[in-house]
Enzyme design. Sequence first.
Site, short mmCIF file in Angstrom:
data_model
loop_
_atom_site.label_atom_id
_atom_site.label_comp_id
_atom_site.label_asym_id
_atom_site.label_seq_id
_atom_site.Cartn_x
_atom_site.Cartn_y
_atom_site.Cartn_z
N ASP A 187 34.78 -26.81 33.72
CA ASP A 187 35.18 -26.58 32.33
C ASP A 187 33.95 -26.09 31.57
O ASP A 187 33.37 -26.79 30.76
CB ASP A 187 35.76 -27.86 31.72
CG ASP A 187 36.45 -27.59 30.39
OD1 ASP A 187 36.50 -26.41 29.98
OD2 ASP A 187 36.93 -28.54 29.75
N PHE A 229 25.70 -18.98 34.56
CA PHE A 229 25.87 -19.56 33.21
C PHE A 229 26.67 -18.65 32.28
O PHE A 229 26.27 -18.37 31.15
CB PHE A 229 24.51 -19.86 32.55
CG PHE A 229 23.73 -20.98 33.15
CD1 PHE A 229 24.29 -21.84 34.07
CD2 PHE A 229 22.41 -21.21 32.76
CE1 PHE A 229 23.56 -22.90 34.62
CE2 PHE A 229 21.67 -22.25 33.30
CZ PHE A 229 22.24 -23.10 34.24
N SER A 238 20.30 -24.99 38.58
CA SER A 238 21.18 -23.92 39.01
C SER A 238 20.34 -22.88 39.74
O SER A 238 19.28 -22.49 39.25
CB SER A 238 21.88 -23.27 37.82
OG SER A 238 22.44 -22.05 38.24
N LYS A 256 19.49 -32.96 35.92
CA LYS A 256 20.22 -32.65 37.16
C LYS A 256 19.30 -31.85 38.08
O LYS A 256 18.80 -30.79 37.68
CB LYS A 256 21.49 -31.86 36.84
CG LYS A 256 22.35 -31.55 38.06
CD LYS A 256 23.71 -31.05 37.63
CE LYS A 256 24.59 -30.67 38.79
NZ LYS A 256 25.91 -30.18 38.35
N THR A 271 23.27 -34.04 43.33
CA THR A 271 22.49 -32.82 43.18
C THR A 271 23.40 -31.68 42.73
O THR A 271 24.62 -31.79 42.76
CB THR A 271 21.88 -32.37 44.54
OG1 THR A 271 22.94 -31.95 45.42
CG2 THR A 271 21.07 -33.44 45.20
N ASN A 272 22.74 -30.57 42.44
CA ASN A 272 23.43 -29.31 42.20
C ASN A 272 23.76 -28.66 43.56
O ASN A 272 23.64 -29.31 44.60
CB ASN A 272 22.52 -28.41 41.35
CG ASN A 272 23.31 -27.52 40.41
OD1 ASN A 272 24.26 -26.87 40.84
ND2 ASN A 272 22.93 -27.47 39.15
N GLY A 326 30.46 -28.25 48.24
CA GLY A 326 31.55 -28.71 49.08
C GLY A 326 31.05 -29.42 50.33
O GLY A 326 29.91 -29.90 50.39
#
Length: 348
Positions: A73, A123, A185, A228, A256-257, A279
């Site tokens: 979201d 982003f 990221s 993060k 984690t990212n 995943g």
Amino acid sequence: MPDFYPIARRILFSLDAEAAHHATLAMMKTADAFGVLGQLAGLDEGPDPVASREVEVMGLTFPNRVGLAAGLDKKGEAISAFGNLGFGHVEVGTVTPMAQSGNDKPRLFRLKEHEAIINRMGFNNPGVPSMMENIGKSRRGFRGILGINIGKNKDTPNEGFIDDYLKCLEGVYQAADYITANLSSPNTKGLRDLQSESNCRELILRMQERREKLKGENDGKYVPFVIKIAPDLAEDAVKALAAVFSETRIDGVITTNTTIERAGVSGHEYAKEAGGLSGAPLTEKATEILALLRSEMDDAIPIIGSGGVMSPADARAKFDAGASLVQVYSGLIYRGATLVREIAEELE
Ligand SMILES: Cc1cc2nc3c(=O)[nH]c(=O)nc-3n(C[C@H](O)[C@H](O)[C@H](O)COP(=O)(O)O)c2cc1C
């Protein structure tokens, strides 16, 4: 109630990944507005299944231990809908001070055989002011905890990165229950360099200082913030960060990212696409980093476990490694919304 997700998934997976993402959010918002989201998602009717699983973390009361990870979201437009799927917390964003469109498409790839995703979204987000408007509307009726994930604009040089985080902190403070500073990221050039010991310490101290001021301006409201981090940090780097987190007494950390490694998916047609992998192939790596951080960092600082939570057992492993809460992204895409309640039950 039958679980429609296997059918819905077949339809959604026949679409381009980003088109499916937008279609799902639109469908969820509509179903939520008509009060039928739970039924469509195959969730049981009856007493609120999340009501009795409250847990206190960072001074906040979370309805249960499972949350939505950032990036699903991004605009803060479907908060109550995600709450009605059973998430105890919803993390929206990453939001940057100014709107930006992100990388060129295609930028989102499903590696179905591996229950994995590669993304290099970059982003894409509406910027802080629009995000605040969206949140005002979409959080109505939401009883969970709202996290707002913040980052820097692509064009802001790394030397000025702290200003972007402070601008976001100011802009989202009033609406947030907690705030996540995303330094991990892989899709914004140089962002991960901000995870160096000195950059991280400076960011935390400046954010703490600014929070003191914001607290005064917001009737004493204290908003915890977390950092993060990436799964690709070397052992020494994690230890150095653990020392910084302990010394500054940060409120929490998300491990984690996504990963830039391709272990477990090599040979797949999309394996060489640039971006972060999430995943099932990330599960173990993310749990290892979590466990390492837990063993090195002050026990009082909570960790939120993200990365390959695809089943209640994966969530349990994160919990056993020291997480207080877990977050899900890819698991929701591959397993559907029933996973959320199964995890909440597992971690009760
Ligand atoms: C398409 C996509 C977009 C994402 N965008 C963000 C983001 O904007 N900010 C962020 O902190 N993490 C982002 N993430 C990372 C997730 O929040 C999560 O940490 C990661 O996917 C690992 O969890 P998972 O294996 O359950 O997906 C994104 C992940 C995906 C798949």
